[in-house]
Design a protein around this motif. Structure first.
Motif, short mmCIF file in Angstrom:
data_model
loop_
_atom_site.label_atom_id
_atom_site.label_comp_id
_atom_site.label_asym_id
_atom_site.label_seq_id
_atom_site.Cartn_x
_atom_site.Cartn_y
_atom_site.Cartn_z
N LYS A 12 38.50 -6.61 -71.35
CA LYS A 12 38.42 -6.67 -69.88
C LYS A 12 39.75 -6.28 -69.24
O LYS A 12 40.81 -6.75 -69.64
N HIS A 13 39.69 -5.40 -68.25
CA HIS A 13 40.89 -5.02 -67.50
C HIS A 13 41.27 -6.15 -66.55
O HIS A 13 40.46 -6.61 -65.75
N VAL A 14 42.50 -6.61 -66.67
CA VAL A 14 43.03 -7.64 -65.77
C VAL A 14 44.05 -6.95 -64.87
O VAL A 14 45.06 -6.42 -65.36
N PRO A 15 43.79 -6.92 -63.57
CA PRO A 15 44.71 -6.23 -62.67
C PRO A 15 46.12 -6.81 -62.73
O PRO A 15 46.31 -8.03 -62.81
N GLN A 16 47.11 -5.93 -62.72
CA GLN A 16 48.50 -6.36 -62.74
C GLN A 16 48.82 -7.26 -61.55
O GLN A 16 49.61 -8.20 -61.67
N ALA A 17 48.19 -6.99 -60.40
CA ALA A 17 48.42 -7.81 -59.22
C ALA A 17 47.94 -9.25 -59.42
O ALA A 17 48.54 -10.19 -58.89
N LEU A 18 46.90 -9.43 -60.21
CA LEU A 18 46.42 -10.78 -60.53
C LEU A 18 47.38 -11.46 -61.49
O LEU A 18 47.74 -12.63 -61.32
N ILE A 19 47.84 -10.74 -62.49
CA ILE A 19 48.81 -11.29 -63.44
C ILE A 19 50.07 -11.72 -62.71
O ILE A 19 50.67 -12.75 -63.02
N ALA A 20 50.46 -10.96 -61.69
CA ALA A 20 51.67 -11.28 -60.92
C ALA A 20 51.55 -12.61 -60.17
O ALA A 20 52.57 -13.21 -59.81
N LEU A 21 50.34 -13.09 -59.96
CA LEU A 21 50.13 -14.37 -59.27
C LEU A 21 50.30 -15.57 -60.20
O LEU A 21 50.36 -16.71 -59.74
N LEU A 22 50.35 -15.31 -61.50
CA LEU A 22 50.46 -16.41 -62.47
C LEU A 22 51.78 -17.15 -62.31
O LEU A 22 52.83 -16.54 -62.07
#
Length: 75
Positions: A31-41
């Motif tokens: 599954k592709h996880v958007p970098q922008a979502l990862i940045a919210l971690l």
């Protein structure tokens, strides 16, 4: 912090990365996880907790709503 809990919703992330085989990869490897979502971690979750499929899909459907609901961020 549990590695099986999604860092956003705290539900089981259903990650099976530790049990993968060549013929049976974990969904999190595909599954592709958007970098922008990862940045919210939170910093302490990066590379330690997988985001669950429901949170990834929720973010993809409406990033602004996800940020408000899960991160308390408004733009």
């Amino acid at each position: 912090m549990s590695s099986t809990a999604c860092p956003f919703c705290q539900q089981d992330n259903q990650c099976g990365v530790n049990e993968i085989t060549e013929s049976n990869p974990c969904w999190c490897q595909i599954k592709h996880v958007p970098q922008a979502l990862i940045a919210l971690l939170p910093a302490e979750s990066i590379n330690k907790q997988c985001i669950c499929l429901a949170c990834i899909d929720s973010y993809l459907k409406n990033p602004l709503s996800f940020k408000e609901d899960r991160c308390g961020q408004t733009e």
